[in-house]
Design an enzyme around this catalytic site. Structure first.
Site, PDB file in Angstrom:
ATOM      1  N   CYS A  45       0.811  -1.229   0.000  1.00  0.00           N
ATOM      2  CA  CYS A  45       0.000   0.000   0.000  1.00  0.00           C
ATOM      3  C   CYS A  45       0.840   1.273   0.000  1.00  0.00           C
ATOM      4  O   CYS A  45       0.315   2.361  -0.229  1.00  0.00           O
ATOM      5  CB  CYS A  45      -0.967  -0.006   1.161  1.00  0.00           C
ATOM      6  SG  CYS A  45      -1.962  -1.504   1.223  1.00  0.00           S
ATOM      7  N   HIS A 102      -3.535   6.823   1.999  1.00  0.00           N
ATOM      8  CA  HIS A 102      -3.930   5.482   1.577  1.00  0.00           C
ATOM      9  C   HIS A 102      -5.287   5.165   2.194  1.00  0.00           C
ATOM     10  O   HIS A 102      -5.484   5.348   3.400  1.00  0.00           O
ATOM     11  CB  HIS A 102      -2.872   4.465   2.032  1.00  0.00           C
ATOM     12  CG  HIS A 102      -3.361   3.064   1.914  1.00  0.00           C
ATOM     13  ND1 HIS A 102      -3.922   2.574   0.755  1.00  0.00           N
ATOM     14  CD2 HIS A 102      -3.404   2.042   2.813  1.00  0.00           C
ATOM     15  CE1 HIS A 102      -4.286   1.324   0.945  1.00  0.00           C
ATOM     16  NE2 HIS A 102      -3.988   0.973   2.175  1.00  0.00           N
ATOM     17  N   ASN A 119     -10.441  -0.700  -0.135  1.00  0.00           N
ATOM     18  CA  ASN A 119      -8.985  -0.560  -0.047  1.00  0.00           C
ATOM     19  C   ASN A 119      -8.373  -1.123  -1.332  1.00  0.00           C
ATOM     20  O   ASN A 119      -8.434  -2.326  -1.563  1.00  0.00           O
ATOM     21  CB  ASN A 119      -8.499  -1.328   1.192  1.00  0.00           C
ATOM     22  CG  ASN A 119      -6.989  -1.281   1.358  1.00  0.00           C
ATOM     23  OD1 ASN A 119      -6.252  -0.947   0.432  1.00  0.00           O
ATOM     24  ND2 ASN A 119      -6.533  -1.628   2.545  1.00  0.00           N
TER      25      ASN A 119
HETATM   26  N1  ACO Z   1     -18.223  -9.260   9.627  1.00  0.00           N
HETATM   27  C1  ACO Z   1     -18.649  -9.542  10.855  1.00  0.00           C
HETATM   28  N2  ACO Z   1     -17.834  -9.858  11.862  1.00  0.00           N
HETATM   29  C2  ACO Z   1     -16.514  -9.863  11.600  1.00  0.00           C
HETATM   30  C3  ACO Z   1     -15.987  -9.570  10.332  1.00  0.00           C
HETATM   31  C4  ACO Z   1     -16.900  -9.270   9.318  1.00  0.00           C
HETATM   32  N3  ACO Z   1     -16.516  -8.962   8.058  1.00  0.00           N
HETATM   33  N4  ACO Z   1     -14.646  -9.659  10.395  1.00  0.00           N
HETATM   34  C5  ACO Z   1     -14.337  -9.989  11.649  1.00  0.00           C
HETATM   35  N5  ACO Z   1     -15.456 -10.110  12.380  1.00  0.00           N
HETATM   36  C6  ACO Z   1     -15.588 -10.464  13.794  1.00  0.00           C
HETATM   37  C7  ACO Z   1     -14.376 -11.152  14.338  1.00  0.00           C
HETATM   38  O1  ACO Z   1     -14.405 -12.536  14.047  1.00  0.00           O
HETATM   39  C8  ACO Z   1     -14.519 -10.876  15.812  1.00  0.00           C
HETATM   40  O2  ACO Z   1     -15.448 -11.784  16.341  1.00  0.00           O
HETATM   41  P1  ACO Z   1     -15.204 -12.432  17.797  1.00  0.00           P
HETATM   42  O3  ACO Z   1     -15.197 -11.272  18.752  1.00  0.00           O
HETATM   43  O4  ACO Z   1     -16.374 -13.337  17.946  1.00  0.00           O
HETATM   44  O5  ACO Z   1     -13.895 -13.135  17.706  1.00  0.00           O
HETATM   45  C9  ACO Z   1     -15.162  -9.509  15.859  1.00  0.00           C
HETATM   46  O6  ACO Z   1     -15.710  -9.276  14.564  1.00  0.00           O
HETATM   47  C10 ACO Z   1     -14.195  -8.402  16.187  1.00  0.00           C
HETATM   48  O7  ACO Z   1     -13.047  -8.599  15.390  1.00  0.00           O
HETATM   49  P2  ACO Z   1     -11.848  -7.607  15.441  1.00  0.00           P
HETATM   50  O8  ACO Z   1     -10.789  -8.055  14.482  1.00  0.00           O
HETATM   51  O9  ACO Z   1     -11.485  -7.359  16.871  1.00  0.00           O
HETATM   52  O10 ACO Z   1     -12.543  -6.319  14.869  1.00  0.00           O
HETATM   53  P3  ACO Z   1     -11.979  -4.872  14.875  1.00  0.00           P
HETATM   54  O11 ACO Z   1     -12.900  -3.990  15.589  1.00  0.00           O
HETATM   55  O12 ACO Z   1     -10.528  -4.839  15.244  1.00  0.00           O
HETATM   56  O13 ACO Z   1     -12.074  -4.511  13.345  1.00  0.00           O
HETATM   57  C11 ACO Z   1     -10.703  -4.414  11.361  1.00  0.00           C
HETATM   58  C12 ACO Z   1     -11.419  -5.303  12.368  1.00  0.00           C
HETATM   59  C13 ACO Z   1     -11.729  -3.514  10.683  1.00  0.00           C
HETATM   60  C14 ACO Z   1     -10.055  -5.294  10.324  1.00  0.00           C
HETATM   61  C15 ACO Z   1      -9.686  -3.563  12.147  1.00  0.00           C
HETATM   62  O14 ACO Z   1      -8.801  -4.377  12.875  1.00  0.00           O
HETATM   63  C16 ACO Z   1      -8.886  -2.707  11.229  1.00  0.00           C
HETATM   64  O15 ACO Z   1      -9.337  -1.687  10.775  1.00  0.00           O
HETATM   65  N6  ACO Z   1      -7.642  -3.107  10.907  1.00  0.00           N
HETATM   66  C17 ACO Z   1      -6.856  -2.538   9.897  1.00  0.00           C
HETATM   67  C18 ACO Z   1      -6.890  -3.500   8.772  1.00  0.00           C
HETATM   68  C19 ACO Z   1      -6.884  -2.890   7.426  1.00  0.00           C
HETATM   69  O16 ACO Z   1      -7.426  -1.860   7.127  1.00  0.00           O
HETATM   70  N7  ACO Z   1      -6.257  -3.610   6.546  1.00  0.00           N
HETATM   71  C20 ACO Z   1      -6.231  -3.268   5.199  1.00  0.00           C
HETATM   72  C21 ACO Z   1      -5.040  -3.858   4.569  1.00  0.00           C
HETATM   73  S1  ACO Z   1      -3.584  -3.196   5.204  1.00  0.00           S
HETATM   74  C22 ACO Z   1      -3.456  -1.670   4.691  1.00  0.00           C
HETATM   75  O17 ACO Z   1      -4.079  -1.265   3.751  1.00  0.00           O
HETATM   76  C23 ACO Z   1      -2.544  -0.802   5.447  1.00  0.00           C
END
Ligand code: ACO
Length: 337
Positions: free
Chosen positions: A126, A264, A294
């Site tokens: 990215c 990004h 993304n």
């Molecule tokens: N739909 C529903 N539930 C989901 C989903 C989904 N698509 N994905 C995960 N969950 C669940 C998980 O299984 C978890 O369930 P559990 O509590 O029963 O185990 C729950 O939701 C919470 O999961 P977390 O991973 O703690 O959710 P969080 O609030 O951290 O959000 C997210 C996840 C959005 C991915 C966050 O960590 C984030 O923004 N991370 C950055 C990742 C990113 O943007 N990556 C892009 C690529 S890298 C880049 O571009 C730099």
């Protein structure tokens, strides 16, 4: 605030820099909404919107990294009033190339008929577009080339596991390109740039080129994107504001001097957290992740093109571009349009 004559700390005098003189982009026709994703994995429109701000993304059906990149380049060349034969250098940032050989940039060169250009790929995920822009700047200010097409293009839908709700809801396909050339005006173009890499944290976000049997630091054996979302979130929210502050310092500017932060588009929540850390209002942080998801290395040039074509970037404005992602890699650039 004037800071003419400042060095960026790496030997480039501000008088010798590059400017963007054309932008272009291309998105596949097919859109995939959160509602449609609800039929594919155990997720909900509400969860995706609340956690990421994403509502829909574009998915390539007939298109490839090369075809999207070539379309974006044709539009950037038309915008700059240049022809393919005039291009000296083509740098294509991607982490989802369909082929290892030949590189995608060479295929784009062939499609464009850019017979005088040198072409190669850059993979810094990215942050790839920023790294490619910095490479173009080094070549042009070093006197080796006069201009370059710098592209970010991705077909991430082919490397995403459509059964993994933790990743498949995030990504989209698309391409953006800019035509850059030497800037003769002292205070126009790229004013400063910083880059960084932290290979010790590569396991946070990775994708193999092919399935693998051996055990190593990268636990998944398939050829899909694997991500520790929480760690990526923490990395982005801590590292990116620091990186932007460093780039601003090198340019002799502060957050208050900046009109637009073109970040990004990882997800909207990350952008909001970065804005808060920088103590800047969200009105300075344009977003298109809600509509395109993304798109990794394509995100910044796609958004730049959208902002330009809608008149939201004006000559004379000061911009910060910042990319961050797998590697881990990060970069920021301060520019005056
Ligand atoms: N739909 C529903 N539930 C989901 C989903 C989904 N698509 N994905 C995960 N969950 C669940 C998980 O299984 C978890 O369930 P559990 O509590 O029963 O185990 C729950 O939701 C919470 O999961 P977390 O991973 O703690 O959710 P969080 O609030 O951290 O959000 C997210 C996840 C959005 C991915 C966050 O960590 C984030 O923004 N991370 C950055 C990742 C990113 O943007 N990556 C892009 C690529 S890298 C880049 O571009 C730099």
């Amino acid at each position: 605030m004037s800071a003419s004559g400042h060095s960026d700390g790496k030997g480039f005098c501000r008088k010798m820099t590059i400017k963007i003189s054309g932008t272009g982009s291309a998105l596949p026709e097919k859109r995939l909404t959160n509602k449609e994703l609800e039929q594919m994995v155990d997720t909900s429109d509400a969860w995706i919107r609340e956690r990421t701000g994403i509502q829909e993304r574009h998915i390539a059906e007939g298109d490839s990294v090369v075809s999207l990149a070539a379309k974006a380049c044709q539009r950037a060349l038309a915008d700059a009033g240049r022809t393919a034969e005039e291009v000296d250098l083509i740098l294509l940032a991607t982490c989802s190339a369909e082929m290892l050989l030949p590189c995608s940039a060479a295929q784009v060169q062939g499609e464009l008929g850019a017979v005088n250009a040198v072409a190669f790929d850059i993979n810094a995920a990215c942050a790839g577009f920023l790294f490619a822009l910095q490479t173009a700047r080094a070549y042009i200010t070093g006197g080796m080339y006069q201009n370059a097409l710098v592209i970010g293009a991705e077909v991430l839908s082919k490397i995403v596991d459509w059964e993994d709700r933790g990743t498949c809801v995030l990504f989209g396909d698309g391409a953006g390109a800019v035509f850059v050339e030497k800037s003769e005006e002292e205070d126009r173009g790229i004013l400063s740039m910083v880059q960084g890499s932290d290979g010790s944290r590569g396991g946070v976000l990775y994708c193999r080129t092919r399935p693998q049997e051996t055990e190593d630091a990268f636990a998944g054996r398939d050829a899909f994107v694997h991500m520790n979302g929480g760690e990526v979130y923490k990395f982005a929210v801590r590292q990116v504001p620091d990186c932007i502050e460093n780039a601003l310092k090198k340019a002799g500017l502060t957050v208050a001097d900046i009109d637009l932060f073109v970040l990004h588009q990882a997800n909207v929540r990350i952008i909001e957290a970065i804005a808060k850390r920088l103590r800047a209002g969200m009105e300075h942080f344009p977003v298109n992740a809600d509509r395109v998801g993304n798109t990794s290395s394509a995100a910044i040039p796609l958004l730049l093109d959208e902002l330009r074509k809608s008149g939201k970037i004006q000559v004379g404005q000061r911009l910060v571009l910042s990319g961050f992602g797998a590697g881990l890699t990060y970069g920021a650039c301060v520019m005056r349009w």
